[in-house]
Design an enzyme around this catalytic site. Sequence first.
Site, PDB file in Angstrom:
ATOM      1  N   GLU A 148       0.816  -1.221   0.000  1.00 21.05           N
ATOM      2  CA  GLU A 148       0.000   0.000   0.000  1.00 21.05           C
ATOM      3  C   GLU A 148       0.854   1.278   0.000  1.00 21.05           C
ATOM      4  O   GLU A 148       0.687   2.159   0.847  1.00 21.05           O
ATOM      5  CB  GLU A 148      -0.957   0.000   1.191  1.00 21.05           C
ATOM      6  CG  GLU A 148      -1.981  -1.098   1.154  1.00 21.05           C
ATOM      7  CD  GLU A 148      -2.933  -1.103   2.331  1.00 21.05           C
ATOM      8  OE1 GLU A 148      -3.965  -1.779   2.256  1.00 21.05           O
ATOM      9  OE2 GLU A 148      -2.640  -0.424   3.340  1.00 21.05           O
ATOM     10  N   GLU A 308      -6.642  -7.309  -1.141  1.00 20.66           N
ATOM     11  CA  GLU A 308      -7.146  -7.205   0.233  1.00 20.66           C
ATOM     12  C   GLU A 308      -8.546  -6.615   0.224  1.00 20.66           C
ATOM     13  O   GLU A 308      -8.825  -5.661  -0.494  1.00 20.66           O
ATOM     14  CB  GLU A 308      -6.289  -6.253   1.080  1.00 20.66           C
ATOM     15  CG  GLU A 308      -4.962  -6.751   1.553  1.00 20.66           C
ATOM     16  CD  GLU A 308      -4.286  -5.727   2.464  1.00 20.66           C
ATOM     17  OE1 GLU A 308      -4.995  -4.957   3.149  1.00 20.66           O
ATOM     18  OE2 GLU A 308      -3.048  -5.678   2.473  1.00 20.66           O
TER      19      GLU A 308
END
EC number: 3.2.1.23
Length: 634
Positions: A148, A308
């Site tokens: 991320e 995710e």
Amino acid sequence: MLNLNTLHFGGDYNPEQWDKEVWKEDIELMQRASVNLVSLGIFSWAKLEPSDGNYDFDWLDEVVELLHQGGISIDMATATASPPAWLTLAHPEVLPVNFDGVRLSHGGRQQYCAASEAYRTKAAALVEQIAKRYAKHPAVKMWHVNNEYGCHAPYCYCENSRKAFVSWLQMRYASLDELNTAWGTDFWSQRYYNWEEIVVPKRTPDGTHPNPGQQLDFKRFSSDVTLELFKMERDIIKKYDSVNPVTTNFMSMKFTYAMDYFAWAKEVDFVSTDHYLAQHDPLNHIDLAQQADLTRGFAGGKQWLLMEHSSSAVNWQPRNYAKTPGQEKRNALSFVARGSQGALYFQWRQGQAGSERFHSALVPHAGEDTRVFREVSELGAILKSMPELSQYPTNRAEVAMVYDYEQFWVMMQANMPTEDLSYPNTVAQWYRAMWELGIQVDFVQASASKEELSQYKLVLMPMVHMLSEQEEENFISYAQQGGNLVVGYFSNISSRTGRVKLGGYGGKLVKDVIGVYVEEFYPLRPEQELELSNGLKARMWSELSRANGAEVLASFAGSDVDGSVAIAKRKLGSSTAWYQGTELTEKSQKKFFAEIVKKLEIHSEGGEGTEVIHRGPFRFEINHLKNKVKVSRS
């Protein structure tokens, strides 16, 4: 490239947080739930390198073998997302400096400056060790770089960042004169005569703000300098593994803006992303659809992977509501219908400690005898039953919407006509109107070529504030050569440097092609709502304008600009271009678009709570009102 022979199911696995006795139980439960892929080692740097240059892979070797024996494939992470304490203690310059000049502390995650040489050196050394050790292992099927990027500390304002920013500027601009012109530095005596005079755009005296062009370039630089980190790790992996694909997980969420994912998508072997619902929003399934479609846009229409999402509640929203029965199945299959090669989660087993201990997982605190585990196991079985789906991308839409991170960045700046302007909210409202009409939407960049645009019957341009001359010409050519166009207010106001285009707002596209001459902006007051002359309702924005060849469909009434153009259109041979000079209410936006798609005979399926998506021969029907999902062959 991404494996097109299977759908992936699983998630982040953090065995280092558990005693070894739990590991074998994990494998058994994964097999029960049809898990076939886990992301391993994402936050394991401190465990893999307890001290500088002292590596310990014994525990990871054991986990890798257990997974391999259990038939579980591995998405191997590089573990560089959170530097260990020994590194930030020895090299405090690794820690980022925020907008106010404060150096952030160790103890969270992503506590690094992307321009830090100390971080780059140690991260590269760790990746070298991991890639060399696991590149040939048969369980490793893909590589997961960092995690991320840009989620927590995307901008660093330290001296290292300043130097890197200046170097980046020197590559972008041929001279200081060119930079001064682009930034308009004669305003407020900001002209630079030496490269070393340039600062990063951090906090300035109250009531003032850094130069807008400088802010925009700093955001471009920040995305680029962070992308260099990914490329550094990717290239190390490629030395040892030229077969398995390398990716990093994007953050496809409404207000995630720091990285230009269209640019990043060119550097990954396949696009992967994370997405988390705003569960308090009763229409969050539409936001999910929007972000899935946007991710498919990053991927150029090809398949991608949901790396995710959550099985139920997250832990970081003000109120973390759990998902309702059946909701997660609908969520996951909406992602799959829109191009994902499966559904992965954060995380496998819900943690006992740490700041994410109340974040949901596939195996909750209460164990496997739970609704969550039963439902995700049902989902795993569904995905396992249709591997052939993975070979097909989601079918192309007839409608494209322009989305561009630089528009997001420039609209974040202060001193706009009103603080109520919101690029992501306007994009979301236009998308929501189309979703409720049952119209599928693809996303394209503002820099899309004429050839790319020509594939669509209708192109939507919500608040596309900056366009280069070439980009403007591409949209004009598209409209004049048979494409239909809707241009939103505050679009084509400036060049890509942020300099305002003169001679009527909206430039040639609005003034000459559509035929609306916009003189001045008249933002509406909070809670003010206008009824336009055609009965549609508007909020937030009005303009002093007049028709300059366009047919006026609605004008402002009961305002400071009565009679000015609110909505107009112009026939351009076989096509039509519309101008929307205001922010319509949700119901009015839907009504306006309904008239357009009916006129253009654009295909519609679903809507009003139900989405219908086609992926090759597969037809997905997801009813968010009745909690039903149906997947069938068309």
